[in-house]
Design a protein around this motif. Structure first.
Motif, PDB file in Angstrom:
ATOM      1  N   SER A   4       0.834  -1.191   0.000  1.00  0.00           N
ATOM      2  CA  SER A   4       0.000   0.000   0.000  1.00  0.00           C
ATOM      3  C   SER A   4       0.875   1.250   0.000  1.00  0.00           C
ATOM      4  CB  SER A   4      -0.910   0.012   1.229  1.00  0.00           C
ATOM      5  OG  SER A   4      -0.129   0.091   2.412  1.00  0.00           O
ATOM      6  N   PHE A   5       0.272   2.385  -0.401  1.00  0.00           N
ATOM      7  CA  PHE A   5       1.020   3.643  -0.405  1.00  0.00           C
ATOM      8  C   PHE A   5       1.480   4.008   1.004  1.00  0.00           C
ATOM      9  CE2 PHE A   5      -1.915   4.602  -4.142  1.00  0.00           C
ATOM     10  CZ  PHE A   5      -0.999   4.101  -5.056  1.00  0.00           C
ATOM     11  N   LEU A   6       0.689   3.645   2.013  1.00  0.00           N
ATOM     12  CA  LEU A   6       1.060   3.922   3.397  1.00  0.00           C
ATOM     13  C   LEU A   6       2.368   3.259   3.752  1.00  0.00           C
ATOM     14  CD1 LEU A   6       0.635   4.815   6.338  1.00  0.00           C
ATOM     15  CD2 LEU A   6      -0.807   2.780   6.646  1.00  0.00           C
ATOM     16  N   TRP A   7       2.488   1.957   3.466  1.00  0.00           N
ATOM     17  CA  TRP A   7       3.678   1.231   3.881  1.00  0.00           C
ATOM     18  C   TRP A   7       4.870   1.462   2.954  1.00  0.00           C
ATOM     19  CZ3 TRP A   7       4.897  -0.343   8.396  1.00  0.00           C
ATOM     20  CH2 TRP A   7       3.883  -0.625   9.314  1.00  0.00           C
ATOM     21  N   GLN A   8       4.629   1.842   1.707  1.00  0.00           N
ATOM     22  CA  GLN A   8       5.740   2.247   0.856  1.00  0.00           C
ATOM     23  C   GLN A   8       6.427   3.480   1.438  1.00  0.00           C
ATOM     24  OE1 GLN A   8       4.416   2.813  -3.158  1.00  0.00           O
ATOM     25  NE2 GLN A   8       3.985   0.644  -3.509  1.00  0.00           N
ATOM     26  N   PHE A   9       5.619   4.397   1.959  1.00  0.00           N
ATOM     27  CA  PHE A   9       6.155   5.602   2.586  1.00  0.00           C
ATOM     28  C   PHE A   9       6.699   5.322   3.979  1.00  0.00           C
ATOM     29  CE2 PHE A   9       4.882   8.828   5.766  1.00  0.00           C
ATOM     30  CZ  PHE A   9       5.862   9.772   5.500  1.00  0.00           C
ATOM     31  N   ARG A  10       5.919   4.647   4.813  1.00  0.00           N
ATOM     32  CA  ARG A  10       6.274   4.465   6.215  1.00  0.00           C
ATOM     33  C   ARG A  10       7.549   3.639   6.387  1.00  0.00           C
ATOM     34  NH1 ARG A  10       4.329   7.663   9.505  1.00  0.00           N
ATOM     35  NH2 ARG A  10       2.141   7.028   9.323  1.00  0.00           N
ATOM     36  N   SER A  11       7.691   2.584   5.611  1.00  0.00           N
ATOM     37  CA  SER A  11       8.870   1.724   5.768  1.00  0.00           C
ATOM     38  C   SER A  11      10.146   2.484   5.411  1.00  0.00           C
ATOM     39  CB  SER A  11       8.727   0.478   4.892  1.00  0.00           C
ATOM     40  OG  SER A  11       8.627   0.827   3.517  1.00  0.00           O
ATOM     41  N   LEU A  12      10.091   3.294   4.341  1.00  0.00           N
ATOM     42  CA  LEU A  12      11.275   4.071   3.973  1.00  0.00           C
ATOM     43  C   LEU A  12      11.544   5.166   4.996  1.00  0.00           C
ATOM     44  CD1 LEU A  12      13.490   4.427   1.904  1.00  0.00           C
ATOM     45  CD2 LEU A  12      11.957   5.883   0.561  1.00  0.00           C
ATOM     46  N   GLN A  13      10.502   5.740   5.557  1.00  0.00           N
ATOM     47  CA  GLN A  13      10.658   6.767   6.592  1.00  0.00           C
ATOM     48  C   GLN A  13      11.371   6.206   7.815  1.00  0.00           C
ATOM     49  OE1 GLN A  13       7.139   7.797   8.857  1.00  0.00           O
ATOM     50  NE2 GLN A  13       7.642   9.993   8.731  1.00  0.00           N
ATOM     51  N   LEU A  14      10.935   5.052   8.287  1.00  0.00           N
ATOM     52  CA  LEU A  14      11.533   4.448   9.477  1.00  0.00           C
ATOM     53  C   LEU A  14      12.976   4.029   9.233  1.00  0.00           C
ATOM     54  CD1 LEU A  14       8.508   2.266  10.695  1.00  0.00           C
ATOM     55  CD2 LEU A  14       9.322   4.424  11.667  1.00  0.00           C
ATOM     56  N   SER A  15      13.266   3.527   8.046  1.00  0.00           N
ATOM     57  CA  SER A  15      14.637   3.088   7.763  1.00  0.00           C
ATOM     58  C   SER A  15      15.595   4.282   7.681  1.00  0.00           C
ATOM     59  CB  SER A  15      14.682   2.288   6.463  1.00  0.00           C
ATOM     60  OG  SER A  15      14.273   3.078   5.364  1.00  0.00           O
ATOM     61  N   LEU A  16      15.126   5.427   7.192  1.00  0.00           N
ATOM     62  CA  LEU A  16      15.981   6.608   7.085  1.00  0.00           C
ATOM     63  C   LEU A  16      16.292   7.237   8.441  1.00  0.00           C
ATOM     64  CD1 LEU A  16      14.545   8.329   3.876  1.00  0.00           C
ATOM     65  CD2 LEU A  16      16.827   7.339   4.153  1.00  0.00           C
ATOM     66  N   LEU A  17      15.526   6.890   9.484  1.00  0.00           N
ATOM     67  CA  LEU A  17      15.832   7.406  10.819  1.00  0.00           C
ATOM     68  C   LEU A  17      17.206   6.946  11.296  1.00  0.00           C
ATOM     69  CD1 LEU A  17      12.392   6.961  12.619  1.00  0.00           C
ATOM     70  CD2 LEU A  17      13.486   9.114  11.979  1.00  0.00           C
ATOM     71  N   LEU A  18      17.718   5.876  10.707  1.00  0.00           N
ATOM     72  CA  LEU A  18      19.050   5.396  11.070  1.00  0.00           C
ATOM     73  C   LEU A  18      20.110   6.469  10.809  1.00  0.00           C
ATOM     74  CD1 LEU A  18      20.775   2.957  11.994  1.00  0.00           C
ATOM     75  CD2 LEU A  18      20.872   2.232   9.598  1.00  0.00           C
ATOM     76  N   CYS A  19      19.880   7.324   9.821  1.00  0.00           N
ATOM     77  CA  CYS A  19      20.846   8.376   9.494  1.00  0.00           C
ATOM     78  C   CYS A  19      21.035   9.354  10.661  1.00  0.00           C
ATOM     79  CB  CYS A  19      20.382   9.134   8.254  1.00  0.00           C
ATOM     80  SG  CYS A  19      20.317   8.144   6.754  1.00  0.00           S
ATOM     81  N   CYS A  20      19.986   9.618  11.388  1.00  0.00           N
ATOM     82  CA  CYS A  20      20.082  10.555  12.519  1.00  0.00           C
ATOM     83  C   CYS A  20      21.017  10.009  13.597  1.00  0.00           C
ATOM     84  CB  CYS A  20      18.697  10.826  13.094  1.00  0.00           C
ATOM     85  SG  CYS A  20      17.509  11.455  11.890  1.00  0.00           S
ATOM     86  N   PHE A  21      20.896   8.715  13.888  1.00  0.00           N
ATOM     87  CA  PHE A  21      21.757   8.088  14.894  1.00  0.00           C
ATOM     88  C   PHE A  21      23.218   8.093  14.446  1.00  0.00           C
ATOM     89  CE2 PHE A  21      23.893   4.137  16.209  1.00  0.00           C
ATOM     90  CZ  PHE A  21      23.963   4.363  17.576  1.00  0.00           C
ATOM     91  N   ILE A  22      23.463   7.768  13.178  1.00  0.00           N
ATOM     92  CA  ILE A  22      24.831   7.730  12.668  1.00  0.00           C
ATOM     93  C   ILE A  22      25.460   9.123  12.699  1.00  0.00           C
ATOM     94  CG2 ILE A  22      26.233   7.247  10.634  1.00  0.00           C
ATOM     95  CD1 ILE A  22      25.221   4.757  12.025  1.00  0.00           C
ATOM     96  N   ALA A  23      24.670  10.164  12.446  1.00  0.00           N
ATOM     97  CA  ALA A  23      25.206  11.528  12.498  1.00  0.00           C
ATOM     98  C   ALA A  23      25.710  11.875  13.893  1.00  0.00           C
ATOM     99  CB  ALA A  23      24.138  12.523  12.050  1.00  0.00           C
ATOM    100  N   VAL A  24      24.999  11.449  14.924  1.00  0.00           N
ATOM    101  CA  VAL A  24      25.430  11.710  16.301  1.00  0.00           C
ATOM    102  C   VAL A  24      26.733  10.965  16.603  1.00  0.00           C
ATOM    103  CG1 VAL A  24      24.815  11.436  18.730  1.00  0.00           C
ATOM    104  CG2 VAL A  24      23.082  12.162  17.078  1.00  0.00           C
ATOM    105  N   VAL A  25      26.838   9.722  16.162  1.00  0.00           N
ATOM    106  CA  VAL A  25      28.072   8.943  16.371  1.00  0.00           C
ATOM    107  C   VAL A  25      29.250   9.616  15.678  1.00  0.00           C
ATOM    108  CG1 VAL A  25      29.193   6.726  15.941  1.00  0.00           C
ATOM    109  CG2 VAL A  25      26.806   6.787  16.668  1.00  0.00           C
ATOM    110  N   GLY A  26      29.032  10.098  14.453  1.00  0.00           N
ATOM    111  CA  GLY A  26      30.106  10.791  13.742  1.00  0.00           C
ATOM    112  C   GLY A  26      30.568  12.038  14.465  1.00  0.00           C
ATOM    113  N   GLY A  27      29.631  12.779  15.048  1.00  0.00           N
ATOM    114  CA  GLY A  27      30.004  13.955  15.825  1.00  0.00           C
ATOM    115  C   GLY A  27      30.904  13.607  16.991  1.00  0.00           C
TER     116      GLY A  27
END
Length: 479
Positions: A406-429
């Motif tokens: 569904s359009f909901l899960w096509q969007f939601r799954s990619l949204q949740l997976s991209l949250l990993l970038c926020c955590f990695i940015a903090v580690v890099g800092g």
């Protein structure tokens, strides 16, 4: 009277032209790299592939680019402009060949995209070292800033040119036929205008860098691995590569899926699916890149008046501040498109602050005859743990989280997976903050080295009280 020849052996005018040509090639480099991301929804529809296979397009490119990074070893020993010319010519031809891939042969598109990385590896590891051999101190920082402006601007142009050319031609294959011709122009400019500067002469005019004064490759690697600033800065930059690699491939697709989910856009049933999203994101990437690189250099320059640890501190601040903005961009995507673009703008601006600064750190904590090797090692580590796997990893996580098509899960799954970038940015800092603990000592050591001892595998150790340096074997150096 006639102007005296600079220690580098390159006149001022030719040195300036050399920087312009290197910037032009760097611009093409990143245009070519992100053209695919600008037409990714069209490629997914044309080949009938999922997010996991889409992520492979960027991963195979980065992997070949990474494994061929030891071109830097050749750059420390042979004529650099000829190595770059051969690599750029090869990259241009392969890019053109990839534009003729038939729909039934997705593996062939993966193969050609992988071969493009072979050509780019011959350039990216060498070009910054030529600038380092032309300028020192503030001038070097300024020229490197200009050189690294080409990264975000070229990336943004890749999205824009890819999406708009594909839209005008009605076929995404034409998006890959823009940079090859421009690449052949770059080869001619390199061969006819660029002159090879003398390695390290601009910093140490009294020393002549000869083949015999260079240590072995293993000795170089050993010395670099014991350079704390170099290693820690590597891991910090790896976090930058992870985040930028993920956003580079998936941001336009994520924005398109968010628009479909909220009803602002119709589902993709024909070509040119995300042309407008790629155009907007590409424009944001260009503007934020220029602002980020310029502001990073200026803030670092002002902060240096108070502390010599300014460079890693600015890099750390850029990553740590970008993380909450990227998080807000992902969260607000389902509520407000305007707010999403605003948060992406600020997030990418802070993320871009470290491009020129990291390059400057690498050049002033490493001796001149090891800089191409250091560039190569940085590419291997940062891409191995960064953007070589991050696009594919995001795609795999997205597919694993998706419960339906569904359009909901096509969007939601990619949204949740991209949250990993926020955590990695903090580690890099955090890694950049650790770099600040060692940056002063490592810089002093690189500035007081003696090229005559490199062939014997020796390194200078700086004694802070007396300012003297002692010659000891590399194997006994404690950095």
């Amino acid at each position: 009277g006639p102007e005296a020849e600079p220690p580098s052996g390159v006149s001022r005018k030719r040195a300036l032209l050399t920087v312009f040509i290197l910037c032009y090639v760097n611009l093409l480099n990143y245009m070519d790299r992100f053209t695919v991301a600008g037409v990714l929804p069209d490629i997914e529809r044309d080949f009938g592939i999922n997010d996991e296979k889409s992520g492979l397009l960027q991963t195979v490119f980065i992997c070949s680019y990474m494994f061929l990074a030891p071109f830097g070893y050749l750059g420390d020993r042979y004529n650099r402009k000829f190595i770059m010319s051969v690599g750029i010519a090869f990259w241009s031809v392969v890019t053109l060949a990839s534009s003729y891939t038939p729909r039934s042969l997705f593996w062939l598109l993966l193969l050609t995209r992988g071969l493009v990385g072979v050509g780019e590896a011959s350039y990216s590891t060498i070009a910054p070292t030529i600038i380092a051999d032309l300028y020192v101190k503030e001038r070097r920082t300024n020229m490197l800033s200009f050189f690294y402006f080409a990264i975000p601007v070229g990336s943004g142009l890749g999205y824009i040119v890819g999406s708009q050319v594909g839209s005008l031609a009605g076929d995404w294959h034409w998006a890959l036929r823009v940079t090859p011709g421009l690449g052949l122009v770059a080869v001619l400019l390199l061969l006819l205008v660029v002159k090879e500067p003398k390695r390290g002469a601009v910093e140490h005019p009294e020393h002549q860098m000869r083949q015999s004064s260079q240590s072995s490759w293993l000795a170089d690697l050993l010395a670099l691995s014991r350079n704390h600033s170099f290693v820690l800065c590597h891991f910090g930059f790896t976090a930058v590569a992870f985040v930028t690699g993920s956003l580079a491939l998936w941001a336009p697709t994520f924005l398109f899926r968010a628009a479909v989910f909220t009803g602002e856009r119709a589902p993709c049933v024909a070509g040119n699916c995300a042309a407008s999203d790629s155009l907007i994101f590409g424009t944001i990437t260009c503007v934020t890149g220029v602002l980020g690189v310029a502001s990073g250099v200026q803030v670092s320059r002002l902060l240096r008046r108070r502390t010599q640890r300014a460079d890693p501190l600015v890099c750390a601040a850029g990553l740590l501040v970008s993380a909450p903005f990227l998080y807000l961009a992902l969260v607000f995507a389902q509520a407000s498109t305007v707010a999403t673009y605003v948060f992406i703008f600020f997030g990418e601006t802070f993320l871009s602050m470290n491009w020129a600064i990291v390059a400057d750190i690498l050049l002033y904590v490493v001796v001149p005859t090891r800089r191409s090797t250091a560039e190569a090692l940085q590419i291997v580590v940062s891409h191995l743990l960064g953007d070589a796997g991050s696009p594919y990893l995001i795609g795999v996580v997205s597919d694993s989280l998706r419960r339906s098509d569904s359009f909901l899960w096509q969007f939601r799954s990619l949204q949740l997976s991209l949250l990993l970038c926020c955590f990695i940015a903090v580690v890099g800092g955090a890694f950049f903050l650790a770099t600040a603990l060692f940056i002063e000592e490592d810089r002093r050591r690189a500035e007081t080295y003696d090229p005559a001892v490199l062939s014997a595998g020796e390194e200078p150790i700086v004694v802070p009280r007396s300012g003297r340096s002692a010659r000891v074997p590399v194997s006994s150096v404690l950095v």
